[in-house]
Design a protein around this motif. Structure first.
Motif, PDB file in Angstrom:
ATOM      1  N   LEU A 135       0.850  -1.177   0.000  1.00 29.50           N
ATOM      2  CA  LEU A 135       0.000   0.000   0.000  1.00 29.50           C
ATOM      3  C   LEU A 135       0.886   1.227   0.000  1.00 29.50           C
ATOM      4  O   LEU A 135       1.846   1.297   0.761  1.00 29.50           O
ATOM      5  N   ARG A 136       0.553   2.173  -0.875  1.00 27.32           N
ATOM      6  CA  ARG A 136       1.264   3.445  -0.848  1.00 27.32           C
ATOM      7  C   ARG A 136       0.278   4.560  -1.157  1.00 27.32           C
ATOM      8  O   ARG A 136      -0.762   4.327  -1.784  1.00 27.32           O
ATOM      9  N   ILE A 137       0.598   5.756  -0.698  1.00 31.42           N
ATOM     10  CA  ILE A 137      -0.243   6.927  -0.917  1.00 31.42           C
ATOM     11  C   ILE A 137       0.623   8.023  -1.508  1.00 31.42           C
ATOM     12  O   ILE A 137       1.738   8.267  -1.041  1.00 31.42           O
ATOM     13  N   GLU A 138       0.123   8.677  -2.556  1.00 31.47           N
ATOM     14  CA  GLU A 138       0.805   9.808  -3.174  1.00 31.47           C
ATOM     15  C   GLU A 138      -0.123  11.007  -3.163  1.00 31.47           C
ATOM     16  O   GLU A 138      -1.306  10.843  -3.443  1.00 31.47           O
ATOM     17  N   PRO A 139       0.364  12.234  -2.862  1.00 33.35           N
ATOM     18  CA  PRO A 139       1.716  12.491  -2.430  1.00 33.35           C
ATOM     19  C   PRO A 139       2.010  11.759  -1.129  1.00 33.35           C
ATOM     20  O   PRO A 139       1.105  11.473  -0.343  1.00 33.35           O
ATOM     21  N   LYS A 140       3.260  11.469  -0.918  1.00 32.65           N
ATOM     22  CA  LYS A 140       3.684  10.654   0.224  1.00 32.65           C
ATOM     23  C   LYS A 140       3.291  11.312   1.542  1.00 32.65           C
ATOM     24  O   LYS A 140       3.498  12.505   1.729  1.00 32.65           O
ATOM     25  N   ILE A 141       2.694  10.525   2.418  1.00 32.81           N
ATOM     26  CA  ILE A 141       2.317  10.969   3.753  1.00 32.81           C
ATOM     27  C   ILE A 141       2.380   9.762   4.676  1.00 32.81           C
ATOM     28  O   ILE A 141       2.110   8.634   4.245  1.00 32.81           O
ATOM     29  N   GLU A 142       2.760   9.995   5.924  1.00 32.54           N
ATOM     30  CA  GLU A 142       2.854   8.890   6.878  1.00 32.54           C
ATOM     31  C   GLU A 142       1.464   8.454   7.317  1.00 32.54           C
ATOM     32  O   GLU A 142       0.588   9.291   7.545  1.00 32.54           O
ATOM     33  N   SER A 168      -5.183   5.448   9.065  1.00 31.49           N
ATOM     34  CA  SER A 168      -5.085   6.586   9.984  1.00 31.49           C
ATOM     35  C   SER A 168      -3.835   7.375   9.614  1.00 31.49           C
ATOM     36  O   SER A 168      -2.741   6.805   9.523  1.00 31.49           O
ATOM     37  N   PHE A 169      -3.999   8.671   9.413  1.00 27.46           N
ATOM     38  CA  PHE A 169      -2.875   9.508   9.026  1.00 27.46           C
ATOM     39  C   PHE A 169      -2.179  10.052  10.274  1.00 27.46           C
ATOM     40  O   PHE A 169      -2.830  10.458  11.230  1.00 27.46           O
ATOM     41  N   ILE A 170      -0.851  10.064  10.258  1.00 23.05           N
ATOM     42  CA  ILE A 170      -0.050  10.511  11.392  1.00 23.05           C
ATOM     43  C   ILE A 170      -0.190  12.022  11.583  1.00 23.05           C
ATOM     44  O   ILE A 170      -0.335  12.505  12.697  1.00 23.05           O
ATOM     45  N   LYS A 171      -0.174  12.770  10.481  1.00 22.90           N
ATOM     46  CA  LYS A 171      -0.322  14.221  10.502  1.00 22.90           C
ATOM     47  C   LYS A 171      -1.564  14.583   9.691  1.00 22.90           C
ATOM     48  O   LYS A 171      -1.988  13.811   8.819  1.00 22.90           O
ATOM     49  N   PRO A 172      -2.140  15.764   9.936  1.00 31.28           N
ATOM     50  CA  PRO A 172      -3.304  16.175   9.144  1.00 31.28           C
ATOM     51  C   PRO A 172      -2.964  16.256   7.651  1.00 31.28           C
ATOM     52  O   PRO A 172      -1.836  16.580   7.278  1.00 31.28           O
ATOM     53  N   LEU A 173      -3.945  15.946   6.826  1.00 31.17           N
ATOM     54  CA  LEU A 173      -3.767  16.047   5.383  1.00 31.17           C
ATOM     55  C   LEU A 173      -3.797  17.513   4.965  1.00 31.17           C
ATOM     56  O   LEU A 173      -4.427  18.349   5.616  1.00 31.17           O
TER      57      LEU A 173
END
Length: 66
Positions: free
Chosen positions: A1-8, A23-28
């Protein structure tokens, strides 16, 4: 699994492996389009043909001021 643009992010699968929670580590970032790529080797057992890559797009809302 990967998300672009890259986000933790963290991902949790349900015990039956049919539901995934991201669950995203930082807000989008506001007003940004993200793409999620789920590879054919995933451990996810949801509906559909999982022998091929799945691609999903979503966009966050734009900031329009107070």
């Amino acid at each position: 699994l990967r998300i672009e643009p890259k986000i933790e992010f963290n991902i949790d699968l349900s015990s039956d492996r049919k539901t995934a929670k991201i669950s995203f580590i930082k807000p989008l970032e506001l007003g940004t389009t993200y793409t999620i790529f789920i590879g054919p080797d995933t451990k996810f057992d949801g509906s559909g043909n999982w022998g091929m890559e799945k691609i999903y797009h979503f966009q966050t809302i734009k900031y329009r001021g107070v």
